[in-house]
Design an enzyme around this catalytic site. Sequence first.
Site, PDB file in Angstrom:
ATOM      1  CE1 TYR A  33       8.637   0.549  -2.660  1.00 17.12           C
ATOM      2  CE2 TYR A  33      10.692   0.187  -3.849  1.00 17.12           C
ATOM      3  CZ  TYR A  33       9.995   0.272  -2.661  1.00 17.12           C
ATOM      4  OH  TYR A  33      10.651   0.090  -1.476  1.00 17.12           O
ATOM      5  CB  SER A  52      13.700   1.768  -1.922  1.00 19.04           C
ATOM      6  OG  SER A  52      14.050   0.606  -2.644  1.00 19.04           O
TER       7      SER A  52
END
Length: 168
Positions: A72, A59
């Site tokens: 995350y 990401s």
Amino acid sequence: VSLLVNNAGVLAGKAWDALTVAEFQRTVALGTVAHFSTIKAFLPAMRVANDGTIVSVSSLMGLLPGVQLLDYCTAKHGAVGLHEALSLELSCSPENRVHAMLVCPYAVDTGMFEGAFEARELALTRWFFPFLKTRTVVDRILRGLEQREHVVVIPGILALAPYVIKVL
């Protein structure tokens, strides 16, 4: 198996002080440890065949920090580090033809980030960078595979953002 795509992620979406150890461990287990597990399972056969591609979908948050994304960001930074170390190890063998590609998309419209980036301070960010359509990400990954790219940041305009932000 000639193509392994590691693409998994969850997030608690909580500030660090509200995040439990169990939530943190779950996110890291899925976002980093699972990548390692599948690589351990499939890379040996790829090495024997001297052919194959490993795609690590991380990401943009694997390159940048984000508020209330501590779990995350940690997991996705781990996926980036795993990819970079694996790529280096693969490149140490001159006859190696197994390819590794890292994909770092901005937020994708899968529903996982629903409610994220909603703070008033982030309205401009959301306007300039709306969530990516899944099809856009898939098409870009396929193009990256065709061109044997090593790193794909989506959208490409954000490729330098991690470096610029760290200088600021």
